[in-house]
Design a protein around this motif. Structure first.
Motif, PDB file in Angstrom:
ATOM      1  N   LEU A 192       0.826  -1.212   0.000  1.00  0.00           N
ATOM      2  CA  LEU A 192       0.000   0.000   0.000  1.00  0.00           C
ATOM      3  C   LEU A 192       0.862   1.264   0.000  1.00  0.00           C
ATOM      4  O   LEU A 192       0.533   2.250  -0.676  1.00  0.00           O
ATOM      5  CB  LEU A 192      -0.943  -0.009   1.197  1.00  0.00           C
ATOM      6  CG  LEU A 192      -2.054  -1.064   1.168  1.00  0.00           C
ATOM      7  CD1 LEU A 192      -2.890  -0.999   2.437  1.00  0.00           C
ATOM      8  CD2 LEU A 192      -2.934  -0.903  -0.067  1.00  0.00           C
ATOM      9  N   GLU A 193       1.958   1.235   0.724  1.00  0.00           N
ATOM     10  CA  GLU A 193       2.869   2.385   0.723  1.00  0.00           C
ATOM     11  C   GLU A 193       3.543   2.543  -0.639  1.00  0.00           C
ATOM     12  O   GLU A 193       3.740   3.662  -1.132  1.00  0.00           O
ATOM     13  CB  GLU A 193       3.926   2.227   1.809  1.00  0.00           C
ATOM     14  CG  GLU A 193       3.383   2.289   3.226  1.00  0.00           C
ATOM     15  CD  GLU A 193       4.490   2.145   4.254  1.00  0.00           C
ATOM     16  OE1 GLU A 193       5.660   2.483   3.934  1.00  0.00           O
ATOM     17  OE2 GLU A 193       4.204   1.681   5.379  1.00  0.00           O
ATOM     18  N   ALA A 196       1.208   4.153  -3.185  1.00  0.00           N
ATOM     19  CA  ALA A 196       1.125   5.606  -2.977  1.00  0.00           C
ATOM     20  C   ALA A 196       2.364   6.309  -3.521  1.00  0.00           C
ATOM     21  O   ALA A 196       2.265   7.366  -4.167  1.00  0.00           O
ATOM     22  CB  ALA A 196       0.945   5.905  -1.490  1.00  0.00           C
ATOM     23  N   ARG A 199       2.348   6.190  -7.409  1.00  0.00           N
ATOM     24  CA  ARG A 199       1.330   7.098  -7.960  1.00  0.00           C
ATOM     25  C   ARG A 199       1.742   8.561  -7.830  1.00  0.00           C
ATOM     26  O   ARG A 199       1.376   9.397  -8.666  1.00  0.00           O
ATOM     27  CB  ARG A 199      -0.025   6.868  -7.275  1.00  0.00           C
ATOM     28  CG  ARG A 199      -0.638   5.510  -7.611  1.00  0.00           C
ATOM     29  CD  ARG A 199      -2.064   5.406  -7.096  1.00  0.00           C
ATOM     30  NE  ARG A 199      -2.965   6.282  -7.836  1.00  0.00           N
ATOM     31  CZ  ARG A 199      -3.813   7.135  -7.289  1.00  0.00           C
ATOM     32  NH1 ARG A 199      -3.864   7.262  -5.965  1.00  0.00           N
ATOM     33  NH2 ARG A 199      -4.601   7.872  -8.035  1.00  0.00           N
ATOM     34  N   ALA A 220      -8.692  -2.895  -0.661  1.00  0.00           N
ATOM     35  CA  ALA A 220      -7.734  -1.943  -0.090  1.00  0.00           C
ATOM     36  C   ALA A 220      -6.825  -1.348  -1.166  1.00  0.00           C
ATOM     37  O   ALA A 220      -6.552  -0.139  -1.162  1.00  0.00           O
ATOM     38  CB  ALA A 220      -6.904  -2.625   0.984  1.00  0.00           C
ATOM     39  N   VAL A 221      -6.353  -2.187  -2.120  1.00  0.00           N
ATOM     40  CA  VAL A 221      -5.466  -1.633  -3.147  1.00  0.00           C
ATOM     41  C   VAL A 221      -6.249  -0.793  -4.146  1.00  0.00           C
ATOM     42  O   VAL A 221      -5.714   0.192  -4.689  1.00  0.00           O
ATOM     43  CB  VAL A 221      -4.670  -2.739  -3.870  1.00  0.00           C
ATOM     44  CG1 VAL A 221      -3.772  -3.472  -2.880  1.00  0.00           C
ATOM     45  CG2 VAL A 221      -5.561  -3.710  -4.624  1.00  0.00           C
ATOM     46  N   LYS A 223      -8.835   1.068  -3.319  1.00  0.00           N
ATOM     47  CA  LYS A 223      -9.030   2.343  -2.623  1.00  0.00           C
ATOM     48  C   LYS A 223      -7.746   3.158  -2.596  1.00  0.00           C
ATOM     49  O   LYS A 223      -7.779   4.398  -2.526  1.00  0.00           O
ATOM     50  CB  LYS A 223      -9.524   2.087  -1.200  1.00  0.00           C
ATOM     51  CG  LYS A 223     -10.979   1.631  -1.129  1.00  0.00           C
ATOM     52  CD  LYS A 223     -11.435   1.462   0.310  1.00  0.00           C
ATOM     53  CE  LYS A 223     -12.921   1.096   0.371  1.00  0.00           C
ATOM     54  NZ  LYS A 223     -13.391   0.886   1.765  1.00  0.00           N
ATOM     55  N   ALA A 224      -6.601   2.465  -2.658  1.00  0.00           N
ATOM     56  CA  ALA A 224      -5.311   3.164  -2.675  1.00  0.00           C
ATOM     57  C   ALA A 224      -4.988   3.738  -4.047  1.00  0.00           C
ATOM     58  O   ALA A 224      -3.974   4.432  -4.203  1.00  0.00           O
ATOM     59  CB  ALA A 224      -4.198   2.214  -2.237  1.00  0.00           C
TER      60      ALA A 224
END
Length: 338
Positions: A192-193, A196, A199, A220-221, A223-224
């Motif tokens: 997830l980090e 971010a 992106r 979760a990914v 939404k990320a």
């Protein structure tokens, strides 16, 4: 060409070289509303052509980019010598280092020519980035191009090359880590980090990969900011997968309690179940792909034939214990957020 944002279910079946990603599995993932990828790695051009001909519906093909360096022959020789007792145990002959370390680009040029002649909907790249000419040729054939990256630096390089999207692979992923150079040590930035960070660094769409074993992880990914999730370990026990019997049994065997990232089997870092081979050979394995892959191949083949998981590469992500035998369609449905 494929617009991943329009796929009915935001799930991509990862290309798993060495057997698991069969045409039947790729078709099943697509029929369930996802998007399947054939693994061209280790196949001859003729075998890849046969696999493509046997696959119905839109699909992608994954290519291994050629090695970026020549192997250290002295280190490869030392590793070969360390493997000798195990080779003797299985009564197999290891190839001479000169043979194992011979130039091997996995038939890169021939496979690119094949994909230009018979373009799939998408082509992805692992173990590096293609040259600009290859990008131009495949774009001219209307292929969506995906780069597999595991760091922000490699994401920037991929974006500069003009790929259409990138598969961002976190450290939780099973199988080979998508390091760009053979000698690179993979980073441990959680998925997830890493999404971010990538992106923030590039503007192309992002696909997330690594440890995604249920709908909550996929949600979760998304939404990320990922447009889709790529899953591999979750499909290893699919009815349609070509996963070996030895590998299948190990994934549900309680004797295996953790995974490890190791160069012991191929010379490139890869995550799999920690077994005796990893314990014995991890520290001495050189960063020498594909030489190490060729050196260990006879042992791995013999161990698999003997149904002995102690000396086989058992690729698996950190969430392997959530994998369940089932039709691929059921797995894709279970992974899709409500």
């Amino acid at each position: 060409m494929i617009d991943l944002a329009t796929v009915a279910r935001p799930i991509i079946g990862a290309p798993m070289a060495g057997g698991p990603s069969t045409p039947t599995l790729v078709e099943a993932v697509g029929a369930a509303g996802g998007f399947g990828m054939l693994a061209a790695g280790y196949l001859t051009p003729a075998a890849l052509a046969d696999a493509m001909a046997a696959t119905r519906g839109p699909f992608g093909v994954n290519l291994f980019c050629p090695p970026d360096t020549e192997p250290d022959l002295a280190s490869a020789q030392a590793y070969r010598e360390s493997l000798a007792p195990l080779a003797q145990q299985y009564a197999v002959e290891l190839p001479p280092v000169a043979v194992a370390a011979a130039a091997d680009d996995d038939h890169w040029a021939e496979k690119v020519d094949l994909l230009c002649e018979r373009p799939p909907a998408a082509v992805s790249f692992t173990f590096g980035l293609p040259d600009a000419e290859t990008v131009e040729r495949l774009h001219a054939r209307d292929c969506t191009l995906l780069a597999t990256v595991a760091s922000v630096a490699d994401a920037r390089a991929a974006a500069a090359l003009g790929v259409d999207a990138m598969c961002v692979q976190g450290p939780e992923a099973g199988g080979h880590r998508a390091t760009r150079r053979i000698a690179d040590e993979p980073e441990d930035v959680p998925l997830l980090e890493l999404i971010a960070a990538v992106r923030a660094a590039v503007s192309v769409p992002v696909i997330a990969a690594g440890g995604l074993m249920d709908a909550a992880a996929v949600e979760a990914v998304l939404k990320a900011g990922a447009v889709a999730a790529q899953v591999g370990t979750a499909l290893l026990l699919a009815d349609e997968a070509g996963t070996s019997a030895t590998h299948r049994a190990a994934l549900t065997d309680p004797q295996f309690t953790e995974t490890a990232v190791t160069r012991a089997f191929t010379g490139r870092p890869a995550r799999g179940l920690r077994n005796d081979f990893v314990e014995r050979y991890d520290t001495g394995a050189p960063a020498a792909y594909p030489a190490v892959h060729q050196l260990t191949r006879p042992i791995r083949a013999a161990a698999a034939a003997a149904r002995n998981p102690a000396h086989v590469h058992l690729w698996a992500g950190t969430g392997w214990h959530h994998a369940r035998p089932a039709p691929a369609a059921d797995i894709i449905t279970r992974l899709t957020p409500a």
